[in-house]
Design an enzyme around this catalytic site. Structure first.
Site, PDB file in Angstrom:
ATOM      1  N   GLY A 170      61.933  22.637  71.322  1.00  0.00           N
ATOM      2  CA  GLY A 170      62.702  23.844  71.628  1.00  0.00           C
ATOM      3  C   GLY A 170      62.754  24.805  70.459  1.00  0.00           C
ATOM      4  O   GLY A 170      62.535  26.016  70.605  1.00  0.00           O
ATOM      5  N   ASP A 171      63.021  24.277  69.275  1.00  0.00           N
ATOM      6  CA  ASP A 171      63.062  25.114  68.075  1.00  0.00           C
ATOM      7  C   ASP A 171      61.686  25.702  67.774  1.00  0.00           C
ATOM      8  O   ASP A 171      61.568  26.873  67.406  1.00  0.00           O
ATOM      9  CB  ASP A 171      63.524  24.285  66.877  1.00  0.00           C
ATOM     10  CG  ASP A 171      64.973  23.870  66.973  1.00  0.00           C
ATOM     11  OD1 ASP A 171      65.849  24.726  66.766  1.00  0.00           O
ATOM     12  OD2 ASP A 171      65.235  22.696  67.268  1.00  0.00           O
ATOM     13  N   THR A 172      60.651  24.880  67.937  1.00  0.00           N
ATOM     14  CA  THR A 172      59.305  25.339  67.620  1.00  0.00           C
ATOM     15  C   THR A 172      58.855  26.435  68.575  1.00  0.00           C
ATOM     16  O   THR A 172      58.245  27.431  68.160  1.00  0.00           O
ATOM     17  CB  THR A 172      58.326  24.152  67.657  1.00  0.00           C
ATOM     18  OG1 THR A 172      58.809  23.129  66.779  1.00  0.00           O
ATOM     19  CG2 THR A 172      56.944  24.576  67.225  1.00  0.00           C
TER      20      THR A 172
END
Length: 400
Positions: A170-172
Site C-alpha cells: 500500500g505504501d509503495t
C-alpha cells in the site's frame, strides 16, 4: 561511477515525513539524480533507520530506502525551525511530506504559505485518505489503505481470513503514484512556471489497481472474493507441484499459449477439447484443467518441466526466494543486484534501478546517510549561507 548527467540532476527535493510512502518517493527521484535533502527531527530519527533485520546494530532497510539522500536535522515543531525550512524552500523545487493532513498547516507550512515564498514549488502530499473528504484527519497506514482499497478482500484463500501481501504494498503503490504526480507537475511547470499540490491517498492508490471490481459488481452482480492462487475465469494460471516437491508458476491462459502448453505436455488434443478450447471454457473448467496440468508436472523435476515449457514458449518460472534471486544470471545481467560501499558494513547489496533508461540511466551514488544531520554543514552553511554564530544558536536551541 558515471559522468553522464542524470535526468533529474537539476531538481532539489526536501523530504519531510518518515517511514515508507513519502521517503520511497524520495528514493525514486533520487535514483535519477534529484538532490534529496531528508529532514529528521534532532534527537528523533526516522524509525526506518532501525526497521527490518540488522547487522552489527545497523538496520538493513535504511541504506536502501535512503540511498542517494542527504540528511539534515531540523525541528519543525518550533517557530525557529519553521523559519529555517521556509528559507530552504526558496532553494527547492519539490517538498515531499506524508504527515496526517493539517500537520503542515499547524506548523505554518501550508502550501499557500510556501508557494508565496516559492511560486514554482511542488508539494507532494501522501496520506491515508487524502487532503479532503470526511476521513482526511484519520490516521492511515498502508495496511488500512490496502483494506479500504479492496486489496485485502481478494488476497488469500476463500476458507481463511483476508491476508496481506508480504511487503508494504500500500505504501509503495502510494509512493509510485505520488512520484508520477510529481513528474507530471514538474513537466507542467515548464509551461506554466507554477507549482502545485500533488495529493495522493493510500487507499486510492490501492483502489486504482483493482482492475474491474466495480463494474463486475454493478454490471454483472459479481463480488470478487479471495481465490487463493487463481484469478476467476482465467485458466490455466496457477502454481503446480513438481516431482522434486517444488512449485512452479505456469501462465497459459491465451489460446495460442495454451495450445503450446498442450504440446509441451504431449497432449495436443486438449487444445481442441470443447472443455478447454476457448478462454471462457477453460475458466469454466479451471479445477479439472489445473489437476490435469499438475498430473504432468508431478512427473518431472521443476527444472526439467521449465526447460520443456521454455522451449515451447510457455510463460513459466520458479517461485524465487532471495537466494534464487542472487543466483539468477538474468538479474546479474540487468544489474538488478548492485553493491554500494557502506562506511560500517562494507559492500552493501541492494536492488538496482528501475526503470532502465537507454541514454540517461539512473545511478546509486551512496547508501543512506549513516548519521543524522550528516549534511547539516553542507546545506546550512553551503546552500543557505548561515554563519557559524547562527548555526551555534540553532544547535543551542535544539532546532538542528
Amino acid at each position: 561511477m558515471s559522468e553522464k548527467q542524470l535526468p533529474l540532476e537539476d531538481i532539489r527535493v526536501i523530504e519531510l515525513g518518515t517511514l515508507l510512502a513519502g521517503p520511497f518517493s524520495g528514493r525514486l527521484l533520487g535514483d535519477f539524480g534529484a538532490e534529496i535533502i531528508k529532514v529528521e527531527p534532532p534527537g528523533k530519527s526516522d524509525p526506518m533507520r532501525n526497521w527490518g533485520k540488522s547487522k552489527d546494530g545497523i538496520g538493513l532497510w535504511w541504506p536502501i530506502q535512503s540511498r542517494n539522500k542527504k540528511s539534515i536535522t531540523l525541528n519543525l515543531r518550533e517557530e525557529e525551525g519553521q523559519e529555517v525550512l521556509r528559507e530552504l524552500i526558496k532553494e527547492a523545487d519539490v517538498v515531499i511530506e506524508n504527515f496526517r493532513p493539517g500537520t503542515m498547516e499547524k506548523w505554518n507550512l501550508s502550501y499557500e504559505t510556501l508557494s508565496e515564498i516559492n511560486p514554482r514549488l511542488i508539494m507532494v502530499r501522501t496520506s491515508g485518505y487524502g487532503q479532503t473528504g470526511p476521513y482526511k484527519h484519520r490516521a492511515g497506514f498502508g495496511s488500512v489503505g490496502e483494506a479500504m482499497g479492496g486489496l485485502r478482500n481478494v488476497t488469500g484463500f476463500p476458507d481463511r481470513p483476508p491476508s496481506r501481501i508480504g511487503v508494504s504494498i500500500g505504501d509503495t503503490l502510494a509512493a509510485l503514484f505520488a512520484t508520477i504526480g510529481c513528474l507530471v507537475a514538474l513537466h507542467e511547470r515548464e509551461r506554466s512556471g507554477k507549482g502545485q499540490v500533488v495529493d495522493t491517498a493510500l487507499y486510492e492508490s490501492v483502489f486504482s489497481i483493482m482492475e474491474s471490481i466495480i463494474p463486475d459488481y454493478l454490471l454483472a452482480g459479481y463480488i470478487r472474493e479471495r481465490m487463493g492462487n487463481i484469478l476467476p475465469g482465467v485458466a490455466p494460471s496457477n502454481i503446480y507441484f513438481t516431482q522434486d516437491k517444488t512449485y512452479i508458476v505456469i501462465g497459459a491462459n491465451a489460446d495460442g499459449v495454451f495450445r503450446r502448453l498442450c504440446e509441451a505436455m504431449e497432449q495436443p488434443e486438449l487444445a481442441d477439447d470443447p472443455r478447454f478450447a476457448t478462454h471462457h471454457a477453460r475458466g469454466e473448467n479451471m479445477k479439472l484443467l489445473d489437476s490435469m496440468i499438475e498430473e504432468w508436472t508431478k512427473t518431472l523435476p521443476a527444472k526439467e518441466a521449465l526447460k520443456i515449457l521454455e522451449e515451447k514458449g510457455v510463460p513459466s518460472g520458479l517461485i524465487y526466494s532471495a537466494k534464487d534471486i542472487l543466483e539468477d544470471p538474468h538479474y546479474k545481467e540487468r544489474d538488478m543486484i548492485i553493491k554500494v560501499e557502506h562506511p560500517e558494513l562494507g559492500e552493501f547489496p541492494m536492488p538496482g534501478i528501475v526503470p532502465k533508461l537507454s541514454r540517461t540511466p539512473g545511478e546509486v551514488k551512496h547508501a543512506g546517510p549513516e548519521s543524522m544531520g550528516k549534511h547539516n554543514e553542507e546545506i546550512y552553511s553551503g546552500l543557505l549561507g548561515f554563519s557559524e554564530d547562527r548555526l551555534e544558536e540553532l544547535k543551542k536551541n535544539n532546532i538542528i
